[in-house]
Scaffold this motif. Sequence first.
Motif, mmCIF file in Angstrom:
data_model
loop_
_atom_site.group_PDB
_atom_site.id
_atom_site.type_symbol
_atom_site.label_atom_id
_atom_site.label_comp_id
_atom_site.label_asym_id
_atom_site.label_seq_id
_atom_site.Cartn_x
_atom_site.Cartn_y
_atom_site.Cartn_z
ATOM 1 N N TRP A 102 0.841 -1.168 -0.097
ATOM 2 C CA TRP A 102 0.031 -0.062 -0.031
ATOM 3 C C TRP A 102 0.880 1.231 -0.008
ATOM 4 O O TRP A 102 0.443 2.230 -0.541
ATOM 5 N N LEU A 107 -4.190 3.946 4.237
ATOM 6 C CA LEU A 107 -4.631 2.659 3.779
ATOM 7 C C LEU A 107 -3.944 1.643 4.752
ATOM 8 O O LEU A 107 -3.093 0.866 4.238
ATOM 9 N N VAL A 112 -10.601 2.086 -4.011
ATOM 10 C CA VAL A 112 -9.305 2.344 -2.968
ATOM 11 C C VAL A 112 -9.384 4.092 -2.913
ATOM 12 O O VAL A 112 -9.052 4.505 -1.818
#
Length: 189
Positions: A2, A42, A183
Amino acid sequence: MWAILALTGRPAGAGGPDPLDELDLTDDTVIDTVVKESQRVLPSVAGSLPRRVQHDVEIAGSPPVPAGALLVASTVVEHRNPDVYAEPGAYRPQRWLDGSAQPGPYQFFPFGVGARRCLGAAFADLQLRVTLAVLARAGRWPRLLTTRVDHRNKSGVNMAPAGRIMVEAGDGRARRAPLTGAVTRLWRS
Ligand code: HEM
């Protein structure tokens, strides 16, 4: 992973200057802020640290929580508390250097919190820092080829990309591709 995504992609249409333009990624202190900011925006353990309540309890003025209830703490919620993080949706590693982000242990917990906090946290953090530092020093920032990125919850705990993310070895400059997909709902600037 991430963290590399955060460094190589940026939500499509994000306005304002790219925060990465101001970062010296060969500086270990800066790498540290990138690790923290990536885990803030994230987090890989996004929304589930379930605990069965043993006896009736109130938490910070909450309504009474009865014994037997299941309590869940969510990094995705707490890591976006605007009282703790100004512009919580913005990916801004500098916030960890300029003193504007000073969360308590219940306001930043990518590795959990309390007695059952992750036993591998220091090791995982070291792996992250070393990986990013090696990439930065080799001048080989990956270039993002997959620009639609969704996420899914694996085993009810881990947040992972829903499909493959393809990158290619870069030419030394951190260029950010515009990202779309679910996302980006977690990560706006
Ligand atoms: C970025 C990587 C990692 C993340 C985000 C992460 C996250 C977490 C979280 C949130 C918990 C707490 C679960 C809870 O409270 O219910 C946990 C527990 C744990 N983690 Fe990790 N972890 C990572 C890497 C590792 C590594 C590399 C190891 C081992 C080398 C490890 C070993 C453990 C163990 C043994 C526990 C259970 C601790 C206990 O219940 O007392 N983790 N981890």
